[in-house]
Design an enzyme around this catalytic site. Sequence first.
Site, PDB file in Angstrom:
ATOM      1  NE  ARG A  62      -3.462  -2.216   2.717  1.00  0.00           N
ATOM      2  CZ  ARG A  62      -4.146  -2.521   3.795  1.00  0.00           C
ATOM      3  NH1 ARG A  62      -3.992  -1.816   4.907  1.00  0.00           N
ATOM      4  NH2 ARG A  62      -5.001  -3.521   3.779  1.00  0.00           N
ATOM      5  CG  ASP A  64       1.887   6.309   2.919  1.00  0.00           C
ATOM      6  OD1 ASP A  64       0.818   5.799   3.283  1.00  0.00           O
ATOM      7  OD2 ASP A  64       2.947   6.262   3.577  1.00  0.00           O
ATOM      8  NE  ARG A 210       7.134   9.387   3.164  1.00  0.00           N
ATOM      9  CZ  ARG A 210       5.879   9.788   3.328  1.00  0.00           C
ATOM     10  NH1 ARG A 210       4.867   8.990   2.982  1.00  0.00           N
ATOM     11  NH2 ARG A 210       5.610  10.975   3.815  1.00  0.00           N
TER      12      ARG A 210
END
Lengths: 257, 257
Positions: A62, A64, A210
Amino acid sequence: MKSEHKELMKQRKRNICLTVAYDGTEYHGFQRQKNCTAVQNVLEDVLPRIFNDSIELAAAGRTDAGVHAKGQVVNFFTDGIIPVDSIPRAANRLLPNDIVVTAAREVDRDFSALHSAKDKIYIYKVHNNKIPNPLLRRYSWHYEYNLQLEPMQKALEYIVGTHDFSSFKAAGGAPNMNPVRTIYEAQCEKEDDMYTFRFWGNGFLYHMVRNIVGTVATVGNNRMSLERFKQVIVSKDRTKAGKTAPPEGLFLWQVNY
Amino acid sequence: MKSEHKELMKQRKRNICLTVAYDGTEYHGFQRQKNCTAVQNVLEDVLPRIFNDSIELAAAGRTDAGVHAKGQVVNFFTDGIIPVDSIPRAANRLLPNDIVVTAAREVDRDFSALHSAKDKIYIYKVHNNKIPNPLLRRYSWHYEYNLQLEPMQKALEYIVGTHDFSSFKAAGGAPNMNPVRTIYEAQCEKEDDMYTFRFWGNGFLYHMVRNIVGTVATVGNNRMSLERFKQVIVSKDRTKAGKTAPPEGLFLWQVNY
């Protein structure tokens, strides 16, 4: 009810696997959303038109809001009869030009894009220049302060291996998820003013790439020592790490099965 | 009236020259427009706020709708007192992130971004793959048919030199403009599935680069022989050449003074 529905879906004849690339800039992430547009919404709107069937797909990862994909993988069950070779062209004719089906194949009934994934590669790009570049801004983090390649490469060596990555999980992430992952490769290369990070691992926590890049940049900017970076990992404490690097630099690059 | 206004502008104290980069995707070209947004509109809206002065700028080249620039050059006269070193940061704070001032300098009063330009470099990118790539689509022409590098490189050799380029001018272009230009370099390189064309010349007719690339692609796709390509140049007949390549692959790369 939900598992019953799932069983009904599985009674369909074919299990179709697609590789999908997208520019995530305009989307609220991959996963289906109610009040805004996610990549999954668009695919589940378009695919029924070529399969003549309702489509509910599952994805390998998934991504973002704002995150891109070169090799996202999805699968779904269908009774639709379109030959696999015709799927990319038929789908791409209907899809907006920031979402592209790059490959299609028919897979075993027990294949799951999510659960069968063995490992994944993520790429993260950092454009390091005092002046932003409007031609790079959609696909990289513009970082205007000084960065040194060597300390970042050394920091990445600490990432490789099997670790509890709690320090790099999303601040508000699911508390009960097993935070142990194995990273096979964590590298950084520099070409002109562009740094390209490459992470290859058996799995990644939510926001993990990230958060690692945001913290490694702090090392590259000489605001965190390598010693302290090592301690950040060992501490398993999210508050010790750096900030989350923005989504526009991140690409789900490849999923291996 | 118009020349009187120009004289008034020239009485202002400073002649400021900016280098500007932009992603042209969302703009109706560089040149100021009445009912839609051009890059010049945006600059002439923003710059008065940092110069405290009305601004009328002139540009080295008028890029078309959808065409990008890495090194567009503009100049204007102003009484504004902001130091040149502060201009890029001040301007970029106010500009949308698809337009960036990359450099600023104060120049002689007789400098003109348009008339003082000695030569220019344009880059044109062609993504050659059956499947489009959503991460490249904004900054390249997606060409799905077969291309061969070598015949394109040979065709480009015919472009080099001083020629009447009427065959490659815009179909509806100004009829009285001198169509003779000197091209110092016309090259094409290939990396993976991306072809990068580079044109360096003392000037370019309207649509000239896009018409050359469109025609050279016809050679690369084996639908036009090198012999016929040579005849296209000699014929000075626009209808003999290939179609105009789309704007998204074109970049005004550099202007030399």
